[in-house]
Design an enzyme around this catalytic site. Structure first.
Site, mmCIF file in Angstrom:
data_model
loop_
_atom_site.group_PDB
_atom_site.id
_atom_site.type_symbol
_atom_site.label_atom_id
_atom_site.label_comp_id
_atom_site.label_asym_id
_atom_site.label_seq_id
_atom_site.Cartn_x
_atom_site.Cartn_y
_atom_site.Cartn_z
ATOM 1 N N HIS A 1 0.807 -1.213 0.000
ATOM 2 C CA HIS A 1 0.000 0.000 0.000
ATOM 3 C C HIS A 1 0.845 1.271 0.000
ATOM 4 C CE1 HIS A 1 -2.725 -2.860 2.438
ATOM 5 N NE2 HIS A 1 -3.000 -2.978 1.148
ATOM 6 N N LYS B 1 6.075 6.497 7.110
ATOM 7 C CA LYS B 1 5.614 5.564 8.145
ATOM 8 C C LYS B 1 6.781 5.166 9.035
ATOM 9 C CE LYS B 1 2.161 3.331 5.192
ATOM 10 N NZ LYS B 1 1.741 2.051 4.580
ATOM 11 N N TYR C 1 1.785 1.526 13.658
ATOM 12 C CA TYR C 1 2.289 2.445 12.645
ATOM 13 C C TYR C 1 2.136 3.881 13.147
ATOM 14 C CZ TYR C 1 0.472 -1.194 9.378
ATOM 15 O OH TYR C 1 0.150 -2.346 8.710
ATOM 16 N N ASP D 1 -6.429 -6.501 -1.568
ATOM 17 C CA ASP D 1 -5.010 -6.780 -1.811
ATOM 18 C C ASP D 1 -4.809 -7.833 -2.899
ATOM 19 O OD1 ASP D 1 -4.410 -4.899 0.086
ATOM 20 O OD2 ASP D 1 -3.726 -6.333 1.610
#
Length: 175
Positions: free
Chosen positions: A62, A72, A132, A168
Site C-alpha cells: 500500500h 511511516k 504504525y 489486496d
C-alpha cells in the site's frame, strides 16, 4: 536510537537502545530532534494498529499518492513480521527495488518508510500486532497499491501468502 541504512535510499531500520535494570527496560522509540537531524520526517499525525490472527497473513503493498504521500514508522508490538518496502519514486536510483526485514516485538526494531514507497508485511506467527506512526492522515482518494506477487518487483516472502483481503488480491501490477 541506532539508524541503519537500508539499500533503499532514505529508508532505515531503527534499533532502540534500551536501558535495562531489575525492573525491565526503558527505551526511546522516537525523538523529533534526532529524526530532524537525520533529515527524516519529524512529525507524525496519525497512529494505527493492525492485529493479525494467523501466520502467513499478508497485508500490502500500500501507498498514498501526492499530495497525501505518507511517511511511516512501523514496529511489531506483538509477535514477528516480515516487513517489506518497494521504492516507487521514479527519479530514485533504487526505483522498483524492494527491501525486507524481520521485525519482532522482543527486539523492538522499527522500519522508517519514506514517502514514495509501497509498504506491506507478512505475519510469521499467529497473533501479531503492528503499530504504525503516520506522517500524513489517511486519504481514501489518494490510496493505492501494487500486487504483493508482482514479478516486476519479485518480493520473496518467507512463508506462503494467505489470508489476504479481497482488495489486496486484486491490486494492479506495475507494468
Amino acid at each position: 536510537m541506532n539508524f541503519i541504512e537500508t539499500p533503499l535510499v532514505g529508508a532505515y531500520v531503527i534499533e532502540v537502545e534500551p536501558a535495562k535494570d531489575s525492573r525491565g527496560l526503558f527505551a526511546r522509540t522516537f525523538d523529533a530532534d534526532t529524526f530532524r537531524a537525520k533529515g527524516l520526517q519529524p512529525t507524525f499525525v496519525q497512529c494505527n494498529t493492525s492485529f493479525n490472527k494467523y501466520r502467513g497473513t499478508l497485508r500490502g503493498m500500500h501507498f498514498q499518492v501526492a499530495p497525501h504521500s505518507e511517511t511511516k514508522l512501523v514496529r511489531c508490538t506483538h509477535g514477528s513480521i516480515y516487513d517489506v518496502i518497494v521504492d516507487l519514486r521514479e527519479d530514485s536510483a533504487t526505483y522498483r527495488e524492494w527491501f525486507g526485514v524481520e521485525l519482532k516485538s522482543r527486539d523492538r526494531r522499527m522500519l522508517y518508510v519514506p514517502e514514495g514507497f509501497a509498504h506491506g508485511f507478512q505475519t510469521l506467527r499467529d497473533d501479531c500486532e503492528v503499530f504504525y506512526q503516520m506522517g500524513s492522515p489517511y486519504c481514501a482518494e489518494a490510496s493505492g497499491g501494487v500486487r504483493w506477487d508482482d514479478p516486476a518487483i519479485g518480493i520473496r516472502w518467507p512463508v506462503p501468502a494467505k489470508h489476504l483481503s479481497p482488495k489486496d488480491r486484486t491490486l494492479p501490477y506495475l507494468d
